[in-house]
Write an enzyme that holds these catalytic residues in place. Structure first.
Site, PDB file in Angstrom:
ATOM      1  N   CYS A  12     -66.503 -78.459  79.994  1.00 41.28           N
ATOM      2  CA  CYS A  12     -65.512 -77.829  80.866  1.00 41.28           C
ATOM      3  C   CYS A  12     -64.226 -78.648  80.916  1.00 41.28           C
ATOM      4  CB  CYS A  12     -66.089 -77.663  82.263  1.00 41.28           C
ATOM      5  SG  CYS A  12     -67.629 -76.764  82.225  1.00 41.28           S
ATOM      6  N   GLY A  47     -63.036-102.721  60.755  1.00 48.33           N
ATOM      7  CA  GLY A  47     -63.984-101.841  61.419  1.00 48.33           C
ATOM      8  C   GLY A  47     -63.930-100.465  60.788  1.00 48.33           C
ATOM      9  N   ARG A  48     -62.882 -99.727  61.148  1.00 49.41           N
ATOM     10  CA  ARG A  48     -62.710 -98.354  60.671  1.00 49.41           C
ATOM     11  C   ARG A  48     -62.864 -98.232  59.147  1.00 49.41           C
ATOM     12  NH1 ARG A  48     -59.709 -94.592  63.337  1.00 49.41           N
ATOM     13  NH2 ARG A  48     -58.750 -96.285  64.509  1.00 49.41           N
ATOM     14  N   GLU A  95     -61.397-108.746  59.943  1.00 51.82           N
ATOM     15  CA  GLU A  95     -62.236-108.058  60.930  1.00 51.82           C
ATOM     16  C   GLU A  95     -62.153-106.546  60.746  1.00 51.82           C
ATOM     17  OE1 GLU A  95     -60.360-109.317  64.552  1.00 51.82           O
ATOM     18  OE2 GLU A  95     -61.079-111.378  64.424  1.00 51.82           O
ATOM     19  N   ARG A 135     -62.248 -88.657  69.338  1.00 52.15           N
ATOM     20  CA  ARG A 135     -60.998 -88.989  68.645  1.00 52.15           C
ATOM     21  C   ARG A 135     -59.967 -87.857  68.683  1.00 52.15           C
ATOM     22  NH1 ARG A 135     -60.555 -89.925  63.841  1.00 52.15           N
ATOM     23  NH2 ARG A 135     -58.885 -91.422  64.114  1.00 52.15           N
TER      24      ARG A 135
HETATM   25  C1  LIG Z   1     -60.875-102.984  67.003  1.00 48.28           C
HETATM   26  C2  LIG Z   1     -60.661-104.329  66.446  1.00 48.28           C
HETATM   27  C3  LIG Z   1     -60.832-104.558  65.079  1.00 48.28           C
HETATM   28  C4  LIG Z   1     -61.165-103.465  64.101  1.00 48.28           C
HETATM   29  O1  LIG Z   1     -60.096-102.619  63.891  1.00 48.28           O
HETATM   30  P1  LIG Z   1     -60.178-101.466  62.788  1.00 48.28           P
HETATM   31  O2  LIG Z   1     -58.888-100.751  62.914  1.00 48.28           O
HETATM   32  O3  LIG Z   1     -61.322-100.636  63.136  1.00 48.28           O
HETATM   33  O4  LIG Z   1     -60.327-102.143  61.469  1.00 48.28           O
HETATM   34  C5  LIG Z   1     -60.679-105.854  64.624  1.00 48.28           C
HETATM   35  N1  LIG Z   1     -60.348-106.868  65.466  1.00 48.28           N
HETATM   36  C6  LIG Z   1     -60.162-106.667  66.787  1.00 48.28           C
HETATM   37  C7  LIG Z   1     -59.797-107.809  67.650  1.00 48.28           C
HETATM   38  C8  LIG Z   1     -60.300-105.394  67.318  1.00 48.28           C
HETATM   39  O5  LIG Z   1     -60.096-105.194  68.617  1.00 48.28           O
END
Ligand SMILES: *Cc1c(COP(=O)(O)O)cnc(C)c1O
Length: 455
Positions: free
Chosen positions: A381, A309-310, A307, A346
């Protein structure tokens, strides 16, 4: 002065950062040598074959710009690295949920990891297939579960017994069988920022490793639950491979213990969390990540889900911003830009250090007499409204700056604080570019509100 060195693709060693008494200098050219989407051509910053200045002129700032090729390259790196096992890369939508990003990944064959009904609707609107979607998150409601079941998602990643019971109940009412995996909390330290560490005992996430067997046994008695997998996600921006391996070992133990109890699984989901290089971090590469996990995974004979993302999108994106006001003070120099913490939270939320680089290299350099230490701040602000601190840059009002690594957890975490419309988003591929999200108008911000008229 202290230097951080990194090897460039050409094999030579260039200092990316130099810390002086006044601030941090980032060699923009050395930095971009590590970022696939970005390059300086004749001193002008480009994303793929499109000039950053041209993008800023056409679409205005603040503006997020993404590289299609950079996204696809990472997707390919994941699928190539794990080619020897049956796998599904489920992109974590919360990192960047723009329809264009989702559509590009769906076309490439990606699945998706979602944490809300809204994300599922985005995936479907972008042409993604529900049967490649896994549904994570600690707080799924009756309506969320009903919608996901009706769409035919591939798996619910379940985080508690009460969620399990609710899914069983909804599935019974729909006369369906709900595919589930349990998100196990393996109690390993991801060694990352506490806000993005999720695999420790005292986090709200997952089912404790010691309780997992008992919860699986309970799940096995529920008539409308179909156990298909096991899942973990231990945190984000992990730069080392050891915590992933430790988590995998704990999950494998459970897979065997479950088999002994007659519960056989179809897949193992290792979550996301692989870190990226923002400035001069050196996270494990996808190759190294795969090399460490594959020997164990090939022995399991289970389909493998990830999974990410980043790591899929962070370095595919930049946030463009314009310098509006230069405000030197006795103690600090502030460069007030047209992006702010509502656009990119961030730095304020995680103390994240992100690189800020000029769209034109001329007059940029550590020796340049115009270089000074600047805090790059927004106009909100809040003292916490900063994008970067103590950066050595030669700045003039009107300059366009690019904040790199902004493709993940940038736009998706943006807000309308201070009644600021959210930024536009642009996708680039080769020489092509397209607006993939219009900048909000101010009128849209209060279009759903009304004056008090009841008396
Ligand atoms: C946020 C999240 C991801 C992705 O994480 P990254 O660090 O962005 O790769 C994958 N699985 C779950 C359950 C998440 O909450």
């Amino acid at each position: 002065m202290s230097n951080s060195e990194a090897t460039t693709d050409m094999g030579s060693t260039t200092a990316i950062t130099t810390q002086t008494e006044t601030g941090l200098y980032i060699d923009a050219k050395a930095l971009t040598a590590h970022l696939p989407a970005l390059s300086y051509r004749d001193e002008a910053l480009h994303i793929e074959d499109v000039s950053i200045k041209a993008v800023a002129e056409q679409y205005q700032t603040p503006c997020y710009v993404y590289s299609k090729q950079a996204i696809l390259e990472v997707y390919k790196a994941y699928s190539d690295s794990f080619a020897s096992v049956e796998h599904q890369i489920c992109y974590a939508v919360k990192a960047n949920s723009n329809l264009a990003v989702l559509g590009i990944l769906a076309q490439a064959g990606a699945g998706f990891d979602i944490v809300s009904r809204g994300e599922l609707m985005r995936v479907l609107a972008a042409g993604g297939q529900a049967n490649r979607v896994v549904y994570s998150g600690v707080g799924k409601t009756y309506e969320d579960i009903e919608f996901a079941l009706n769409q035919g998602i591939s798996c619910f990643n379940v985080e508690s017994i009460s969620e399990l019971s609710l899914i069983n109940k909804v599935a019974a009412q729909l006369d369906k069988s709900a595919p589930i995996s349990l998100r196990v909390n393996p109690d390993v330290d991801a060694k990352t920022h506490p806000y993005i560490s999720t695999g420790l005992k005292d986090n709200k996430f997952g089912i404790a490793h010691e309780q997992a067997l008992a919860v699986y046994e309970q799940a096995a008695t529920m008539p409308n639950i179909e156990i298909i997998g096991i899942d973990c996600h231990i945190g984000s921006q992990l730069t080392e491979v050891a915590p992933f391996v430790a988590a995998l070992d704990k999950i494998i133990e459970l897979v065997h213990a479950l088999a002994d109890k007659g519960i056989t699984l179809q897949h193992i989901d290792l979550g996301g969390g692989l870190g990226v290089r923002y400035i001069d971090e050196s996270p494990v590469s996808i190759d190294e990540f795969a090399a460490a996990l594959l020997p164990k995974l090939t022995q399991l004979d289970l389909k493998v889900f990830f999974e990410p993302g980043r790591s899929m999108v962070a370095n595919a994106g930049v946030l463009l911003t314009r310098v509006d006001v230069l405000k030197p003070t006795e103690h600090k120099n502030f460069a007030i830009v047209d992006a702010a913490m509502n656009d990119l939270i961030r730095p304020a939320l995680y103390q994240a250090e992100m690189a800020v680089i000029p769209s034109t290299l001329s007059s940029h350099g550590i020796e340049t007499k115009d270089s000074q230490a600047w805090d790059i701040v927004g106009a909100i602000c809040e003292t916490g409204d900063f994008l970067a601190k103590d950066r050595l840059l030669a700045l003039r009002a009107g300059d366009i700056l690019a904040i790199t690594g902004a493709g993940a957890y940038g736009f998706t975490m943006s807000s309308n604080y201070n009644s600021r419309p959210r930024a536009s988003e642009v996708m680039v591929s080769g020489e092509s570019h397209q607006l993939v999200r219009k900048r909000e108008t101010i009128a849209e911000l209060y279009a759903n509100e009304s004056l008090w008229q009841a008396e």
